[in-house]
Design an enzyme around this catalytic site. Structure first.
Site, PDB file in Angstrom:
ATOM      1  CE  LYS A 127      -4.272   0.936  -0.034  1.00 57.63           C
ATOM      2  NZ  LYS A 127      -5.404   0.563  -0.753  1.00 57.63           N
ATOM      3  N   GLY A 231     -25.615   2.916  -0.902  1.00 57.57           N
ATOM      4  CA  GLY A 231     -24.790   3.657  -1.795  1.00 57.57           C
ATOM      5  C   GLY A 231     -25.080   3.288  -3.281  1.00 57.57           C
ATOM      6  N   GLY A 233     -23.413   4.652  -6.129  1.00 53.48           N
ATOM      7  CA  GLY A 233     -22.229   5.050  -6.852  1.00 53.48           C
ATOM      8  C   GLY A 233     -22.236   4.243  -8.014  1.00 53.48           C
ATOM      9  CG  ASN A 234     -18.372   4.812  -9.966  1.00 56.61           C
ATOM     10  OD1 ASN A 234     -19.035   5.504 -11.016  1.00 56.61           O
ATOM     11  ND2 ASN A 234     -17.406   5.464  -9.535  1.00 56.61           N
ATOM     12  CB  VAL A 235     -19.899  -0.655  -6.841  1.00 59.24           C
ATOM     13  CG1 VAL A 235     -20.437  -1.898  -6.787  1.00 59.24           C
ATOM     14  CG2 VAL A 235     -18.325  -0.393  -7.241  1.00 59.24           C
TER      15      VAL A 235
HETATM   16  P1  NAD Z   1     -18.735   5.863  -5.402  1.00 56.01           P
HETATM   17  O1  NAD Z   1     -18.258   6.824  -4.585  1.00 56.01           O
HETATM   18  O2  NAD Z   1     -18.889   6.000  -6.669  1.00 56.01           O
HETATM   19  O3  NAD Z   1     -20.049   5.654  -4.664  1.00 56.01           O
HETATM   20  C1  NAD Z   1     -20.370   5.538  -3.280  1.00 56.01           C
HETATM   21  C2  NAD Z   1     -21.787   5.864  -3.041  1.00 56.01           C
HETATM   22  O4  NAD Z   1     -22.174   6.055  -1.731  1.00 56.01           O
HETATM   23  C3  NAD Z   1     -22.139   7.693  -3.392  1.00 56.01           C
HETATM   24  O5  NAD Z   1     -22.856   7.630  -4.394  1.00 56.01           O
HETATM   25  C4  NAD Z   1     -22.099   8.271  -2.024  1.00 56.01           C
HETATM   26  O6  NAD Z   1     -22.785   9.323  -2.349  1.00 56.01           O
HETATM   27  C5  NAD Z   1     -22.822   6.955  -1.252  1.00 56.01           C
HETATM   28  N1  NAD Z   1     -22.862   7.083   0.104  1.00 56.01           N
HETATM   29  C6  NAD Z   1     -21.730   7.665   0.991  1.00 56.01           C
HETATM   30  N2  NAD Z   1     -22.094   7.652   2.236  1.00 56.01           N
HETATM   31  C7  NAD Z   1     -23.526   7.056   2.169  1.00 56.01           C
HETATM   32  C8  NAD Z   1     -24.511   6.807   3.257  1.00 56.01           C
HETATM   33  N3  NAD Z   1     -24.223   6.831   4.524  1.00 56.01           N
HETATM   34  N4  NAD Z   1     -25.619   6.054   2.945  1.00 56.01           N
HETATM   35  C9  NAD Z   1     -25.776   5.966   1.717  1.00 56.01           C
HETATM   36  N5  NAD Z   1     -25.056   6.366   0.482  1.00 56.01           N
HETATM   37  C10 NAD Z   1     -23.836   6.870   0.980  1.00 56.01           C
HETATM   38  O7  NAD Z   1     -17.785   4.648  -4.905  1.00 56.01           O
HETATM   39  P2  NAD Z   1     -17.856   3.075  -5.624  1.00 56.01           P
HETATM   40  O8  NAD Z   1     -16.857   3.187  -6.578  1.00 56.01           O
HETATM   41  O9  NAD Z   1     -19.111   2.713  -6.069  1.00 56.01           O
HETATM   42  O10 NAD Z   1     -17.534   2.188  -4.552  1.00 56.01           O
HETATM   43  C11 NAD Z   1     -18.300   1.887  -3.602  1.00 56.01           C
HETATM   44  C12 NAD Z   1     -17.635   1.165  -2.420  1.00 56.01           C
HETATM   45  O11 NAD Z   1     -16.953   0.043  -2.744  1.00 56.01           O
HETATM   46  C13 NAD Z   1     -16.607   2.104  -1.845  1.00 56.01           C
HETATM   47  O12 NAD Z   1     -16.353   1.518  -0.476  1.00 56.01           O
HETATM   48  C14 NAD Z   1     -15.229   1.462  -2.544  1.00 56.01           C
HETATM   49  O13 NAD Z   1     -14.210   1.607  -1.756  1.00 56.01           O
HETATM   50  C15 NAD Z   1     -15.591   0.024  -2.896  1.00 56.01           C
HETATM   51  N6  NAD Z   1     -14.742  -0.662  -3.836  1.00 56.01           N
HETATM   52  C16 NAD Z   1     -15.330  -0.073  -5.307  1.00 56.01           C
HETATM   53  C17 NAD Z   1     -14.305  -0.817  -6.143  1.00 56.01           C
HETATM   54  C18 NAD Z   1     -14.680  -0.190  -7.645  1.00 56.01           C
HETATM   55  O14 NAD Z   1     -14.417  -1.077  -8.396  1.00 56.01           O
HETATM   56  N7  NAD Z   1     -15.391   0.907  -7.788  1.00 56.01           N
HETATM   57  C19 NAD Z   1     -13.797  -1.780  -5.949  1.00 56.01           C
HETATM   58  C20 NAD Z   1     -13.389  -2.289  -4.570  1.00 56.01           C
HETATM   59  C21 NAD Z   1     -14.155  -1.873  -3.591  1.00 56.01           C
END
Ligand code: NAD
Length: 437
Positions: A127, A231, A233-235
């Protein structure tokens, strides 16, 4: 001045500058089975690491450099390199204490060893942590460029024992700036050969984890099930899409952003989909009476307060570090009869996607698709089954069972390079890396 682990990273910078130290390391000497620091002045750090039983695990090497230009510390934390170079993203963050900075590095690098080993990747765990001064504005693109180019030089100086990538606080452009100074970086921008946004695959991988958990728990599938997603977001959004494609009965979701919720409501119009806008500290969606809960927002949402309120049988989501206290919360879930599918087992596709960028791409890439299969022993489905089976046989929480399995797998030697990361670290020590700046 003297410092302790409770001082700030800025105090550490001043302490090091006073003593003319620009770089230092702490490595684990396997023969003598003891820690070795580059400078006697770092005794306070060595003592801290020796006494820590929670996060420190005889990491092969911790390398730190003081930036020449900014009030910034560059760190590379290398846990284990038996399976290959230590890979893991670099976090750009401000820390209150020296302890917080080191804890993040040692804890997260160990986590990367486990994630890569369970994914069957030929990578070790590492890391990067860049501690930034909270008083300095790092939004300025020119400042950021310089910070990340300098970090790239630092990564290059480590000769490939550590491979960096994107993480919290960094964006693709920052990775491009590292790439302009170092080949030891993955998740580079797509326009220079990077693998692009992995979020859809991450979501699909988590859904495979859900399918595996359901099969193990009740021999059922996602068809007709109810799911809560925190959440969007992207995922989260891709996940909802995949869940409907698999015939779930309904999805309830929340997000703190009104725009995000509106977009999702539009996208899933006509489906049994409900979504609400919540305050940041509102985790009520996790307490829905549903078959599965998927935390896909932030870490630490499963804890002493929230676990007793859960009304689900399975927790399986993408968010990193869902358990606030990994040991206690893992057990709390087991005692409540809730099947917890460890995040680091099912959210692997981010690292999988970019891990092997240098080998090029094919459409319908078998190297990617095998993680979604039912038959490859390291696939998400099969690994989840294996972890659940171990947990049942040994009456252990699933998180613990997954870590023990990962520990075992992480000592397998890379089929071509063996334990070369350790050899690189040995040569850095021999060649007095700390003075080569
Ligand atoms: P993102 O930032 O696109 O989405 C996260 C979403 O959660 C946002 O829309 C945000 O507004 C919302 N959020 C924050 N706090 C909240 C709460 N208390 N209640 C409801 N919604 C809330 O992130 P992502 O890429 O979708 O990833 C989601 C999680 O998965 C993160 O923890 C990230 O570290 C983890 N992750 C993502 C990936 C990836 O490929 N993108 C890979 C491994 C792990």
């Amino acid at each position: 001045m003297n410092v302790t682990m409770r001082n700030s990273p800025q105090d550490l910078i001043a302490f090091l500058k006073d003593r003319g130290i620009q770089r230092f390391y702490v490595v684990y000497d396997r023969d003598k089975q003891e820690l070795r620091a580059s400078h006697p002045e770092l005794k306070f750090l060595v003592d801290f690491l020796r006494q820590d039983t929670r996060d420190y695990a005889n990491h092969e090497g911790l390398f730190v450099q003081v930036s020449k230009k900014f009030s910034v510390l560059h760190g590379a934390f290398i846990h284990r390199t038996c399976r290959g170079q230590a890979a893991g993203g670099s976090r750009f963050w401000s820390y209150d204490t020296i302890e917080d900075f080191f804890r993040d590095g040692i804890r997260l690098s160990k986590g990367m060893t486990h994630k890569s080993a369970l994914a069957g990747l030929w990578w070790g765990g590492g890391k990067g942590v860049i501690a930034r001064d909270p008083k300095v504005d790092f939004k300025n693109p020119e400042t950021r460029k310089q910070v990340f180019q300098e970090y790239g030089d630092f990564v290059t100086s480590l000769r490939g024992c550590y491979i960096t990538a994107e993480d919290v606080g960094t964006v693709t452009e920052d990775i491009g700036n590292i790439f302009s100074r170092s080949r030891f970086v993955i998740c580079i921008p797509e326009e220079v050969g990077g693998s692009g946004n992995p979020s859809a695959k991450t979501a699909e991988g988590v859904v495979r984890g859900m399918e595996s958990a359901l099969a193990a728990q009740s021999g059922s599938t996602l068809a007709g099930k109810t799911v809560a997603v925190q959440g969007l977001g992207n995922v989260g959004r891709f996940m909802v899409q995949f869940l409907f494609e698999r015939g779930v009965k309904s999805v309830v979701a929340s997000d703190i952003s009104g725009d995000v919720v509106q977009q999702a409501l539009k996208q899933f119009q006509g489906k049994a989909f409900e979504a609400s806008v919540v305050e940041k500290g509102d985790h009520s969606v996790l307490f829905s009476a549903v078959d599965l809960v998927a935390p896909c927002a932030t870490g630490g949402t499963l804890n002493e307060k929230t676990i007793p309120l859960l009304r689900t049988k399975i927790v399986c989501g993408a968010a990193n570090n869902q358990l606030e206290d990994p040991d206690k919360d893992d057990r709390r879930l087991l005692e409540r009869g809730i099947l917890y599918v460890p995040d680091f087992l099912v959210n692997r596709m981010g690292i999988v996607y970019c891990a092997n960028e240098q080998y090029g791409y094919v459409t319908q890439d078998p190297a990617i698709d095998q993680h979604m299969s039912d038959d490859w022993e390291f696939s998400i489905y099969r690994m989840t089954q294996k972890v659940i089976e171990l947990s049942r046989k040994q009456n252990k929480p699933t998180g613990q069972a997954a870590i023990e399995l990962a520990e075992q797998l992480s000592t397998s030697l890379h089929p071509i390079f063996g334990h070369r990361g350790q050899k690189i670290i040995d040569s850095l020590v021999k060649d007095v890396w700390q003075r080569k700046i």
